[in-house]
Design a protein around this motif. Structure first.
Motif, PDB file in Angstrom:
ATOM      1  N   GLU A 182       0.809  -1.209   0.000  1.00 35.31           N
ATOM      2  CA  GLU A 182       0.000   0.000   0.000  1.00 35.31           C
ATOM      3  C   GLU A 182       0.848   1.267   0.000  1.00 35.31           C
ATOM      4  O   GLU A 182       0.337   2.357   0.247  1.00 35.31           O
ATOM      5  CB  GLU A 182      -0.929  -0.002   1.221  1.00 35.31           C
ATOM      6  CG  GLU A 182      -1.947  -1.139   1.213  1.00 35.31           C
ATOM      7  CD  GLU A 182      -2.819  -1.134   2.451  1.00 35.31           C
ATOM      8  OE1 GLU A 182      -2.516  -0.337   3.386  1.00 35.31           O
ATOM      9  OE2 GLU A 182      -3.795  -1.899   2.488  1.00 35.31           O
ATOM     10  N   GLN A 183       2.144   1.116  -0.228  1.00 38.40           N
ATOM     11  CA  GLN A 183       3.049   2.268  -0.289  1.00 38.40           C
ATOM     12  C   GLN A 183       3.000   3.105   0.995  1.00 38.40           C
ATOM     13  O   GLN A 183       2.985   4.335   0.957  1.00 38.40           O
ATOM     14  CB  GLN A 183       2.711   3.132  -1.502  1.00 38.40           C
ATOM     15  CG  GLN A 183       3.082   2.530  -2.846  1.00 38.40           C
ATOM     16  CD  GLN A 183       4.589   2.522  -3.047  1.00 38.40           C
ATOM     17  OE1 GLN A 183       5.226   3.559  -3.230  1.00 38.40           O
ATOM     18  NE2 GLN A 183       5.168   1.336  -3.024  1.00 38.40           N
ATOM     19  N   CYS A 184       2.991   2.404   2.129  1.00 40.01           N
ATOM     20  CA  CYS A 184       2.937   3.121   3.407  1.00 40.01           C
ATOM     21  C   CYS A 184       4.276   3.738   3.791  1.00 40.01           C
ATOM     22  O   CYS A 184       4.328   4.672   4.595  1.00 40.01           O
ATOM     23  CB  CYS A 184       2.453   2.182   4.504  1.00 40.01           C
ATOM     24  SG  CYS A 184       3.559   0.772   4.803  1.00 40.01           S
ATOM     25  N   HIS A 209       6.745   2.264   5.488  1.00 42.51           N
ATOM     26  CA  HIS A 209       7.392   1.699   6.667  1.00 42.51           C
ATOM     27  C   HIS A 209       8.736   1.057   6.308  1.00 42.51           C
ATOM     28  O   HIS A 209       9.689   1.110   7.084  1.00 42.51           O
ATOM     29  CB  HIS A 209       6.481   0.647   7.313  1.00 42.51           C
ATOM     30  CG  HIS A 209       5.356   1.229   8.096  1.00 42.51           C
ATOM     31  ND1 HIS A 209       4.338   1.944   7.515  1.00 42.51           N
ATOM     32  CD2 HIS A 209       5.096   1.209   9.434  1.00 42.51           C
ATOM     33  CE1 HIS A 209       3.480   2.335   8.448  1.00 42.51           C
ATOM     34  NE2 HIS A 209       3.913   1.903   9.634  1.00 42.51           N
ATOM     35  N   HIS A 216      10.209   1.499  -0.703  1.00 38.77           N
ATOM     36  CA  HIS A 216       8.839   1.594  -1.222  1.00 38.77           C
ATOM     37  C   HIS A 216       8.824   2.044  -2.677  1.00 38.77           C
ATOM     38  O   HIS A 216       7.977   1.619  -3.464  1.00 38.77           O
ATOM     39  CB  HIS A 216       8.027   2.558  -0.347  1.00 38.77           C
ATOM     40  CG  HIS A 216       8.368   4.002  -0.544  1.00 38.77           C
ATOM     41  ND1 HIS A 216       9.539   4.570  -0.083  1.00 38.77           N
ATOM     42  CD2 HIS A 216       7.685   4.995  -1.185  1.00 38.77           C
ATOM     43  CE1 HIS A 216       9.564   5.846  -0.406  1.00 38.77           C
ATOM     44  NE2 HIS A 216       8.456   6.136  -1.077  1.00 38.77           N
ATOM     45  N   CYS A 273       6.945  -4.617   7.398  1.00 37.90           N
ATOM     46  CA  CYS A 273       5.824  -4.402   6.469  1.00 37.90           C
ATOM     47  C   CYS A 273       4.512  -4.835   7.144  1.00 37.90           C
ATOM     48  O   CYS A 273       4.350  -6.002   7.528  1.00 37.90           O
ATOM     49  CB  CYS A 273       6.041  -5.192   5.185  1.00 37.90           C
ATOM     50  SG  CYS A 273       4.716  -4.953   3.978  1.00 37.90           S
TER      51      CYS A 273
END
Length: 710
Positions: free
Chosen positions: A275-277, A279, A291, A315
Motif C-alpha cells: 500500500e506504499q505506506c 514503513h 517503497h 511491512c
C-alpha cells in the motif's frame, strides 16, 4: 434595567470599515494553488515527526549475529596470544597477499566464498557478517535514541570510490605483473626508465598454502591506529555522512559486492498487498528507497541493499519477502508512465560542478592522508578523506547559503553563523590544513624517490673499500638527500615526519654514494633500531664499518647485537660467521652457519649463503645434507638448487651437480651466472658440444640484456 447593548467594533477615525470577508465555496477539483509570495530569503522550517513505524524484528537478531562476530574475533586473538600460532586473519584484505605473493590464506578463502555468496543471495555478508557494519549500526542506534536520524550525503561520483579502491587493491597488481611489466620488457625499456608508479613485482611464485601464521598482527596497524580507525570508519562517518556511509563511500570490498549484487538472483520482492505506506523505507538503514523501488520494479534493485531484512519484518501487510528473482541488471520498470510522471527521487545534495570539484578534492585528500606519519592505512585514509571532503563542502555552503545544518547542528541561521558553526569551521579548517601538510610531505617524498632513482652508481663500486665518489654522483646524491631532509622531522631540519626503514636505507645509500660513510652508518643503525633489518641493511652496515676502518671487534659486536635482538635475522649470523672465518675461528664460524641454516623461516637467500659458507669452510657434506631439506621446502628457488649443485660438485657427484644447475637454469632462464656455471661444468664432465651450445646461447642472452640497458 435596560439590557446592555451588544458590543460592536467601531471604526477608527479616518479609516473606512473593513469589508466583510467572503468564504469561497469548497471545490472537489484540485485547483492549482497560487504561488506564495517570495520574500527574497530562505527560511529553515521545523521538520514534523513522521508517523511512528514498526520496529524491525530482524534488528535484534542481526545485532546478536554481529556481536558473535566480535566474540569470534576476540577468541581468535586470545588463541594466538596463548599458543603463539594460529589461523591467518580472516580478513578480505589478506587476499592481496594471495594475488601478489601466492599465499593462500584464510582471508582469501573467506573473500572468495563471500563473493560467491553475494552472487547467489545478494549482499548478505555485508549486513550480517561485517564488523564495521556492526559499529555503524550501533552508531545509528545511539543517534536515534538521542533523536537524531542520520541524514545521508547524496552524491553521484563519490559512490564510485569503493569500486576504484577495489580495482586498485585486487586487480591492478595482477594487471601490472601480467600486462604492464611484460609490455615494457617487450619494448626493451630499461627499468630505470619505467614510470615511477610502475614497480616490478617479478615472476608470480604460484599459489602455496599459508594458513598458519605466528605473527597474527603483522598485516594490521598497531592498536593506537586500529582504535581511531574503528572510531572514524564506524562512528564518525555515520554522523557526518549517514548510516552505512563507509559502506557507500569507502569500503573496497563493497565495491565488488555492489557490482555482483547487480547480477545476483537473491532479491527483496513485493506482492500485490503493498500500500506504499513507507514503513520499509523508514526501517532501512542502508539509505534505500524501498517503497519506491518495489513500486517501480517489483523488487529492490539498489546495489546498496545489504539484505538486512528490516524492511521485510516491518511491512504491516507482509508484502515484502526475500526470494530468487530476476537480477537487478535485467529489471525494467513495471509501469509505462514516462519518467516525469513517476515519483521523484530525492534531489542530490551537490550540483554537478560541486560533484566534480569535491570528488577531485576527496581523491586528493585520500592520497594525502594515506601513509600520513608513516601510520595511516588505506581504509582509514578513505574514511578520513570522505569526512574531510564533506567538511570542505559544508564550509563552502557555510560561506554562500543563509541556512546550513549538519545533522542536529545548526551551523548558520538566517545569514548568521552560530557558535556551533564557528567551532565546526575551525575543526574542519584544521583537518583540511593537516591534509594539505600531509599532501605536501608525501609529494616531497615522491620527488625525493624520483631523484634517488637518478643515482645509478653501481652497488659493487660504492661498496669497494677504495671507492672515491665522482662530482656528478655527489651532486645527484645530494639533491636527493636535500629533498628527503626537507620532508623529514625537525631533528633533520625538515617540516615533515620521521622516515620509514626503507627510506632510512635509501638515505644511507645516498650518503655512501656521496662518500659520507659515518652518516650512512648512522641511518642504518636507526633503521635497525626501528624494525628487524633486511639482509641488505645488515650487509651494508658491516661493509660501511669495515670501509671506514672500524676494527673487526666492533663489526663483530654489532652483528652479535643484531643476532641477539632479532633471532630470526639469518643474514647477521651468516655475516658474523664470515667475520669469524676471516679471523681463523673456523669452528665458531661453522657453528654460526649451522644456526643460520636451522633458523625457522629463513629465506632461500639466507640458506644459500649459509651453505656456501659451510662449503668454504671445507664441510660440503654437511652443507649438502641441509640443502636437501631446504630444496624440499623451496622447490622453485633457483638459488638453492645452484647451491646444491655446487655442494654435489665438491662431494664428487658431477652428474647430480649438472642436473641441479640445469634445474636452476630452467627456473631462472635469464640468469647469466647459472648458464656460465652450467657450461663450465659440462666442459669438465666431457660434454663439450653441449657446453658450446650453452656458451653461444648465454652470449646471445648477454647481448640482448646489454641492448636493453642501452
Amino acid at each position: 434595567t435596560p439590557a446592555r447593548a451588544p458590543h460592536r467594533a467601531l471604526p477608527r477615525p479616518g479609516l473606512a470599515p473593513a469589508p466583510k470577508a467572503t468564504v469561497p465555496p469548497v471545490s472537489t477539483v484540485n485547483t492549482p494553488r497560487p504561488p506564495a509570495p517570495s520574500c527574497g530569503t530562505r527560511l529553515s522550517l521545523p521538520v514534523l515527526p513522521a508517523p511512528r513505524a514498526k520496529k524491525s524484528k530482524n534488528s535484534p537478531r542481526r545485532a546478536i549475529v554481529l556481536a558473535i562476530v566480535y566474540v569470534l574475533m576476540i577468541a581468535h586473538i586470545i588463541q594466538w596470544l596463548v599458543m603463539g600460532m594460529t589461523l591467518s586473519p580472516i580478513e578480505p584484505s589478506e587476499s592481496m597477499y594471495s594475488l601478489e605473493q601466492g599465499k593462500l590464506n584464510a582471508g582469501f578463502i573467506f573473500f572468495s566464498l563471500a563473493l560467491l555468496c553475494t552472487f547467489i543471495f545478494g549482499r548478505f555478508v555485508c549486513g550480517w557478517g561485517c564488523h564495521i557494519v556492526a559499529l555503524q549500526d550501533l552508531c545509528s542506534h545511539w543517534m536515534s535514541k538521542l533523536g537524531v536520524r542520520p541524514k545521508p550525503w547524496r552524491t553521484r561520483l563519490l559512490l564510485w570510490c569503493p569500486l576504484l579502491l577495489a580495482l586498485y587493491m585486487f586487480v591492478y597488481p595482477t594487471f601490472e605483473r601480467f600486462v604492464l611489466v611484460p609490455a615494457f620488457t617487450a619494448r626493451n625499456i630499461p627499468q630505470s626508465d619505467w614510470p615511477f608508479w610502475l614497480s616490478n613485482p617479478g615472476k608470480f611464485p604460484g599459489f602455496h598454502a599459508d594458513f598458519i601464521v605466528r605473527d597474527f598482527w603483522a598485516t594490521f596497524p598497531p592498536w593506537y591506529i586500529a582504535i581511531p580507525f574503528l572510531l572514524i570508519c564506524g562512528f564518525a562517518t555515520v554522523y557526518f555522512l549517514g548510516s552505512k556511509a563507509f559502506c557507500s563511500f569507502g569500503c573496497p570490498y563493497g565495491g565488488f559486492f555492489g557490482v555482483i549484487d547487480r547480477v545476483s538472483v537473491g532479491r527483496i520482492v513485493v506482492n500485490d498487498s503493498c500500500e506504499q505506506c513507507g514503513h520499509c523505507t523508514a526501517a532501512c538503514t542502508s539509505n534505500v528507497r524501498v517503497h519506491q523501488e518495489v513500486h517501480e520494479f517489483g523488487m529492490v534493485v539498489d546495489p546498496g541493499c545489504m539484505k538486512c531484512l528490516d524492511c521485510v519484518s516491518v511491512c504491516p501487510n507482509d508484502a515484502l519477502s526475500f526470494a530468487f528473482a530476476k537480477p537487478a541488471l535485467l529489471a525494467k520498470p513495471r509501469h509505462k508512465d514516462p519518467a516525469p510522471k513517476r515519483a521523484a527521487r530525492p534531489a542530490m545534495d551537490l550540483s554537478w560542478p560541486e560533484e566534480i570539484i569535491f570528488f577531485v578534492l576527496t581523491i586528493a585528500l585520500f592520497l594525502s592522508f594515506r601513509g600520513m606519519l608513516n601510520q595511516i592505512p588505506l581504509l582509514m585514509a578513505a574514511g578520513m578523506a570522505m569526512i574531510a571532503g564533506f567538511g570542505a563542502w559544508k564550509l563552502w555552503r557555510l560561506a554562500r547559503d543563509p541556512n546550513v545544518r549538519v545533522q542536529n547542528l545548526q551551523l548558520k541561521l538566517k545569514g548568521r553563523v552560530t557558535k556551533t558553526g564557528v567551532g565546526f569551521a575551525l575543526v574542519f579548517a584544521l583537518v583540511l590544513a593537516c591534509g594539505a601538510w600531509s599532501g605536501w610531505v608525501r609529494f616531497g617524498r615522491l620527488r625525493a624517490d624520483l631523484a634517488d632513482g637518478k643515482v645509478l652508481t653501481p652497488y659493487d663500486v660504492v661498496m669497494n673499500p677504495g671507492y672515491r665518489p665522482q662530482p656528478a654522483d655527489q651532486r645527484l646524491a645530494q639533491a636527493a638527500i636535500d629533498l628527503y631532509r626537507a620532508t623529514g622531522p625537525r631533528s633533520e631540519g625538515g617540516f615533515g615526519w620521521g622516515y620509514k626503514p626503507e627510506q632510512l636505507a635509501r638515505l644511507a645509500w645516498l650518503h655512501a654514494v656521496k662518500g659520507d660513510l659515518p652518516n650512512a652508518e648512522r641511518y642504518l643503525r636507526i633503521s635497525i633500531d626501528l624494525t628487524e633489518p633486511s639482509n641488505s641493511v645488515v650487509f651494508g652496515l658491516a661493509q660501511f664499518m669495515s670501509n671506514r676502518g672500524a676494527p673487526a671487534w666492533q663489526v663483530e659486536a654489532m652483528l652479535t647485537s643484531v643476532a641477539q635482538r632479532y633471532p630470526a635475522q639469518v643474514a647477521a649470523r651468516v655475516t658474523l660467521a664470515r667475520v669469524k672465518a676471516s679471523q681463523g675461528r673456523e669452528a665458531e664460524a661453522a657453528c654460526n652457519a649451522l644456526i643460520a641454516l636451522n633458523t625457522e623461516g629463513a629465506s632461500p637467500q639466507d640458506l644459500a649463503a649459509a651453505s656456501e659458507l659451510l662449503m668454504d669452510l671445507g664441510q660440503p657434506d654437511l652443507a649438502l645434507h641441509l640443502l636437501v631439506k631446504a630444496c624440499e621446502d623451496h622447490p622453485d628457488d633457483p638459488l638453492l638448487h645452484a647451491a646444491m649443485g655446487r655442494a654435489m660438485y665438491f662431494t664428487g657427484n658431477r652428474p647430480g651437480a649438472v642436473a641441479q644447475l640445469a634445474l636452476s637454469v630452467s627456473l631462472a632462464p635469464t640468469n647469466l651466472g647459472y648458464w656460465g656455471a652450467l657450461g663450465q661444468l659440462l666442459d669438465e664432465t666431457g660434454q663439450h658440444d653441449e657446453a658450446a651450445t650453452i656458451r653461444r646461447f648465454s652470449a646471445t642472452l648477454a647481448q640482448d640484456e646489454a641492448a636493453m640497458h642501452r
